[in-house]
Write a protein that holds these residues in place. Structure first.
Motif, mmCIF file in Angstrom:
data_model
loop_
_atom_site.group_PDB
_atom_site.id
_atom_site.type_symbol
_atom_site.label_atom_id
_atom_site.label_comp_id
_atom_site.label_asym_id
_atom_site.label_seq_id
_atom_site.Cartn_x
_atom_site.Cartn_y
_atom_site.Cartn_z
ATOM 1 N N GLU A 77 0.830 -1.217 0.000
ATOM 2 C CA GLU A 77 0.000 0.000 0.000
ATOM 3 C C GLU A 77 0.862 1.264 0.000
ATOM 4 O OE1 GLU A 77 -2.765 0.269 3.256
ATOM 5 O OE2 GLU A 77 -3.821 1.945 2.327
ATOM 6 N N ASN A 78 1.949 1.228 0.788
ATOM 7 C CA ASN A 78 2.827 2.397 0.875
ATOM 8 C C ASN A 78 4.320 2.075 0.866
ATOM 9 O OD1 ASN A 78 1.025 4.823 1.336
ATOM 10 N ND2 ASN A 78 0.222 3.418 2.885
ATOM 11 N N LYS A 81 7.013 3.157 -1.800
ATOM 12 C CA LYS A 81 6.929 4.513 -2.378
ATOM 13 C C LYS A 81 8.221 5.287 -2.102
ATOM 14 C CE LYS A 81 1.905 4.570 -2.196
ATOM 15 N NZ LYS A 81 0.681 5.019 -1.468
ATOM 16 N N PHE A 84 9.507 6.577 1.269
ATOM 17 C CA PHE A 84 9.924 5.593 2.280
ATOM 18 C C PHE A 84 11.174 4.833 1.845
ATOM 19 C CE2 PHE A 84 6.371 6.506 4.773
ATOM 20 C CZ PHE A 84 5.223 6.504 4.002
ATOM 21 N N HIS A 114 4.796 -1.074 -6.275
ATOM 22 C CA HIS A 114 4.009 0.159 -6.441
ATOM 23 C C HIS A 114 4.688 1.262 -5.651
ATOM 24 C CE1 HIS A 114 0.377 2.689 -6.541
ATOM 25 N NE2 HIS A 114 0.578 2.880 -5.267
ATOM 26 N N TRP A 118 5.880 8.527 -9.177
ATOM 27 C CA TRP A 118 4.588 9.092 -8.782
ATOM 28 C C TRP A 118 4.836 10.453 -8.136
ATOM 29 C CZ3 TRP A 118 1.254 7.638 -3.959
ATOM 30 C CH2 TRP A 118 -0.040 8.206 -4.112
ATOM 31 N N GLN A 121 3.671 11.339 -2.392
ATOM 32 C CA GLN A 121 4.527 10.567 -1.478
ATOM 33 C C GLN A 121 5.938 10.421 -2.038
ATOM 34 O OE1 GLN A 121 1.363 7.333 -0.784
ATOM 35 N NE2 GLN A 121 2.289 7.507 1.244
ATOM 36 N N ASN A 161 2.618 6.341 -12.179
ATOM 37 C CA ASN A 161 1.296 6.410 -11.553
ATOM 38 C C ASN A 161 0.753 7.827 -11.703
ATOM 39 O OD1 ASN A 161 -0.854 5.391 -9.982
ATOM 40 N ND2 ASN A 161 0.010 6.362 -8.162
ATOM 41 N N GLU A 162 -0.478 7.930 -12.235
ATOM 42 C CA GLU A 162 -1.238 9.193 -12.207
ATOM 43 C C GLU A 162 -0.533 10.360 -12.899
ATOM 44 O OE1 GLU A 162 -2.409 9.920 -8.145
ATOM 45 O OE2 GLU A 162 -3.044 7.860 -7.847
ATOM 46 N N GLN A 236 -7.255 2.050 -11.306
ATOM 47 C CA GLN A 236 -7.243 1.978 -9.854
ATOM 48 C C GLN A 236 -8.575 1.504 -9.262
ATOM 49 O OE1 GLN A 236 -5.774 5.520 -7.993
ATOM 50 N NE2 GLN A 236 -3.827 5.487 -9.091
ATOM 51 N N HIS A 238 -11.119 3.098 -7.560
ATOM 52 C CA HIS A 238 -11.634 3.629 -6.283
ATOM 53 C C HIS A 238 -13.045 4.139 -6.573
ATOM 54 C CE1 HIS A 238 -7.875 3.154 -4.216
ATOM 55 N NE2 HIS A 238 -7.232 3.853 -5.137
ATOM 56 N N GLU A 267 -6.662 -1.162 -7.587
ATOM 57 C CA GLU A 267 -6.871 -0.587 -6.244
ATOM 58 C C GLU A 267 -8.365 -0.559 -5.912
ATOM 59 O OE1 GLU A 267 -4.797 3.150 -5.896
ATOM 60 O OE2 GLU A 267 -3.057 2.430 -6.997
ATOM 61 N N TRP A 336 -7.899 -2.710 -2.636
ATOM 62 C CA TRP A 336 -6.983 -1.771 -1.998
ATOM 63 C C TRP A 336 -7.091 -1.843 -0.484
ATOM 64 C CZ3 TRP A 336 -2.766 -0.511 -4.038
ATOM 65 C CH2 TRP A 336 -1.949 0.509 -3.507
ATOM 66 N N TRP A 344 -7.833 3.263 3.618
ATOM 67 C CA TRP A 344 -7.486 4.711 3.499
ATOM 68 C C TRP A 344 -8.750 5.546 3.422
ATOM 69 C CZ3 TRP A 344 -7.860 7.976 -1.046
ATOM 70 C CH2 TRP A 344 -8.588 7.375 -2.074
HETATM 71 O O1 G3I Z 1 4.084 7.153 7.688
HETATM 72 C C1 G3I Z 1 3.386 8.182 8.388
HETATM 73 C C2 G3I Z 1 3.477 7.948 9.879
HETATM 74 O O2 G3I Z 1 4.848 8.047 10.285
HETATM 75 C C3 G3I Z 1 2.645 8.985 10.604
HETATM 76 O O3 G3I Z 1 2.648 8.722 11.991
HETATM 77 C C4 G3I Z 1 1.211 8.937 10.073
HETATM 78 C C5 G3I Z 1 0.407 10.051 10.734
HETATM 79 O O4 G3I Z 1 -0.746 10.265 9.991
HETATM 80 O O5 G3I Z 1 1.195 9.168 8.647
HETATM 81 C C6 G3I Z 1 1.930 8.153 7.969
HETATM 82 O O6 G3I Z 1 1.875 8.431 6.581
HETATM 83 C C7 G3I Z 1 0.621 8.118 5.997
HETATM 84 C C8 G3I Z 1 0.875 7.096 4.866
HETATM 85 O O7 G3I Z 1 -0.341 6.827 4.145
HETATM 86 C C9 G3I Z 1 1.438 5.771 5.426
HETATM 87 O O8 G3I Z 1 0.486 5.205 6.298
HETATM 88 C C10 G3I Z 1 0.042 9.394 5.405
HETATM 89 O O9 G3I Z 1 -0.333 10.256 6.456
HETATM 90 C C11 G3I Z 1 -1.187 9.064 4.563
HETATM 91 O O10 G3I Z 1 -1.621 10.240 3.865
HETATM 92 C C12 G3I Z 1 -0.815 8.021 3.500
HETATM 93 O O11 G3I Z 1 -1.999 7.716 2.794
HETATM 94 C C13 G3I Z 1 -1.796 6.837 1.654
HETATM 95 C C14 G3I Z 1 -2.135 7.621 0.380
HETATM 96 O O12 G3I Z 1 -1.972 6.734 -0.747
HETATM 97 C C15 G3I Z 1 -1.227 8.800 0.195
HETATM 98 O O13 G3I Z 1 -1.650 9.490 -0.969
HETATM 99 C C16 G3I Z 1 -2.751 5.665 1.792
HETATM 100 O O14 G3I Z 1 -2.375 4.865 2.910
HETATM 101 C C17 G3I Z 1 -2.726 4.805 0.534
HETATM 102 O O15 G3I Z 1 -3.765 3.839 0.578
HETATM 103 C C18 G3I Z 1 -2.948 5.672 -0.701
HETATM 104 O O16 G3I Z 1 -2.782 4.868 -1.821
HETATM 105 C C19 G3I Z 1 -2.854 5.562 -3.094
HETATM 106 C C20 G3I Z 1 -2.055 4.737 -4.088
HETATM 107 O O17 G3I Z 1 -0.727 4.616 -3.621
HETATM 108 C C21 G3I Z 1 -2.106 5.368 -5.463
HETATM 109 N N1 G3I Z 1 -3.495 5.505 -5.903
HETATM 110 C C22 G3I Z 1 -4.323 6.274 -4.987
HETATM 111 C C23 G3I Z 1 -4.313 5.637 -3.597
HETATM 112 C C24 G3I Z 1 -5.191 6.424 -2.673
HETATM 113 O O18 G3I Z 1 -4.695 7.726 -2.501
#
Ligand code: G3I
Length: 381
Positions: A77-78, A81, A84, A114, A118, A121, A161-162, A236, A238, A267, A336, A344
């Motif tokens: 999921e993350n 990226k 990270f 994944h 992009w 992130q 991506n996107e 995706q 969604h 997704e 997803w 998410w």
């Molecule tokens: O890693 C930090 C953590 O250290 C911190 O404590 C926490 C506090 O909120 O945030 C964490 O980061 C989060 C990250 O996910 C990892 O969990 C971010 O806030 C959060 O915004 C991020 O959201 C992800 C999102 O992409 C970012 O755009 C979602 O989990 C993930 O499902 C989503 O996935 C994307 C695909 O990669 C691409 N397509 C769209 C899809 C939905 O946006």
């Protein structure tokens, strides 16, 4: 003589009971195995789930059990990226991604990477670069490092991506601005060189919108004409209970099939909550914090009413009936996430809501939608 006979009869009965219990376990295991979703669809398409860091690191073994028993493909999921994996220039952190890849290898799963390129992130250092030379250096280094490390372990990459806006124009990301509009081709050419075996995918959302879909189709056709390797498009998916329509989804499948590449729904989740942009117009990028805490936007804070659960099950049933109808054009369907609790969609587009977009509930239990999919006629039943 009688005692001996009694002993023989007892031994015979005992063995018979042991054998019955054993057979029952094998049957139940088999029935559990045959219950698995991926087994049900195995001659149609890969069936996958996105897994989060907790699942990868072994902090959520219940989710992991669901993933390895119900699915035959995984997507991080993350954890793969850019922000990270390479948070600082040349400083790579593979702790989590190596564990992710090992889950795929150990369970013989179709393992997805994944995403390589992009705009979101993205490590901060990349966002602030304003020249071609530096951008190109880091893009090449990122792709070479990741794809070489996971060659033979990652089966498919979301290479870009996107990259397009809703109207089909190029998203003016740091890659577009610094490398020019050919950056997508250049990145695919590089990826094919580094790992010629991996499936290379272009991934995006809202491809039911005609202008956006046409932009991707034109790109794919250009790749084909120039002999640039592209194996699939990642839709995706969604979606929500009503949008896009089954007809609009079918158009996606048919239009991309015409280009000669396979479609993957990468997704998939189905939101059951109200969309704020229906309240304030089409602009999806607005900040919806003003809706936080608004009960109208979070109608099912504790549990999903049966009638909505039924609607969700029907929606997934309709979508998978279409996927089965066109399974010759589809390579993979990936959810997803695993359980609703970690979706998410509980925090997007409005923070702090309770959504129910997946097949397993917050207590790791299969929902009505899960059983509906198992009832669908496939060539496994
Ligand atoms: O890693 C930090 C953590 O250290 C911190 O404590 C926490 C506090 O909120 O945030 C964490 O980061 C989060 C990250 O996910 C990892 O969990 C971010 O806030 C959060 O915004 C991020 O959201 C992800 C999102 O992409 C970012 O755009 C979602 O989990 C993930 O499902 C989503 O996935 C994307 C695909 O990669 C691409 N397509 C769209 C899809 C939905 O946006």
């Amino acid at each position: 003589m009688n005692k001996k006979l009694n002993d023989v009869v007892f031994l015979f009965l005992f063995c018979g009971i042991v054998c019955l219990i054993g057979c029952n376990n094998i049957l139940s295991e088999k029935s559990n195995k045959s219950r698995s979703l991926s087994n049900h669809f195995k001659n149609h398409f890969h069936l996958g789930a996105a897994i989060n860091e907790n699942t990868i690191l072994g902090n959520d073994n219940k989710s992991k059990e669901i993933v390895v028993s119900e699915f035959n493909s995984i997507t991080p999921e993350n954890s793969l990226k850019w922000m990270f994996i390479q948070p600082l220039p040349g400083k790579f952190d593979f702790k989590v991604s190596d564990k992710y890849v090992n889950i795929g290898s150990k369970n013989d799963m179709y393992t997805v990477g994944h995403a390589l390129i992009w705009h979101a992130q993205l490590a901060e250092f990349m966002q602030n670069i304003d020249n071609k030379e530096e951008t190109l250096f880091h893009v090449k280094n990122h792709i070479n490092t990741l794809m070489n490390r996971y060659k033979g372990k990652i089966d498919a990459w979301d290479v870009v991506n996107e990259a397009f806006e809703e109207d089909g124009s190029f998203r003016e990301s740091v890659f577009y601005k610094n490398l020019g509009q050919n950056y997508i081709e250049d990145v695919f050419v590089l990826a094919a060189k580094v790992d010629p075996e991996a499936d290379l995918i272009y991934n995006d959302y809202n491809l039911y919108k005609r202008e956006k879909r046409l932009a991707v189709i034109n790109m794919v056709n250009k790749f084909k004409a120039n002999g640039i390797k592209i194996d699939g498009v990642g839709v995706q998916a969604h979606w929500d209970l009503n949008t896009p329509s089954i007809n609009e989804i079918e158009n996606i499948i048919l239009d991309f099939h015409e280009t000669g590449i396979l479609v993957s729904f990468t997704e998939l989740d189905i939101s059951v909550l109200p969309n704020p942009w229906e309240m304030v117009g089409a602009e999806v990028n607005q900040n919806f914090s003003k809706f936080e805490g608004d009960p109208k936007m979070n109608p099912y804070p504790n549990e999903l009413p049966n009638n909505i659960q039924d609607k969700l099950a029907k929606r997934y049933e309709d979508i998978f009936k279409l996927f089965l109808k066109h399974s010759d054009k589809i390579d993979r369907v990936t959810f997803w996430g695993v359980i609703d609790k970690y979706s998410w969609l509980n925090d997007w587009p409005i923070k702090g809501r309770t959504n129910y977009p997946l097949l397993f509930d917050k207590d790791y239990k299969s929902k009505k939608a899960y059983y509906k999919l198992l009832e669908l006629k496939t060539n496994q039943n």
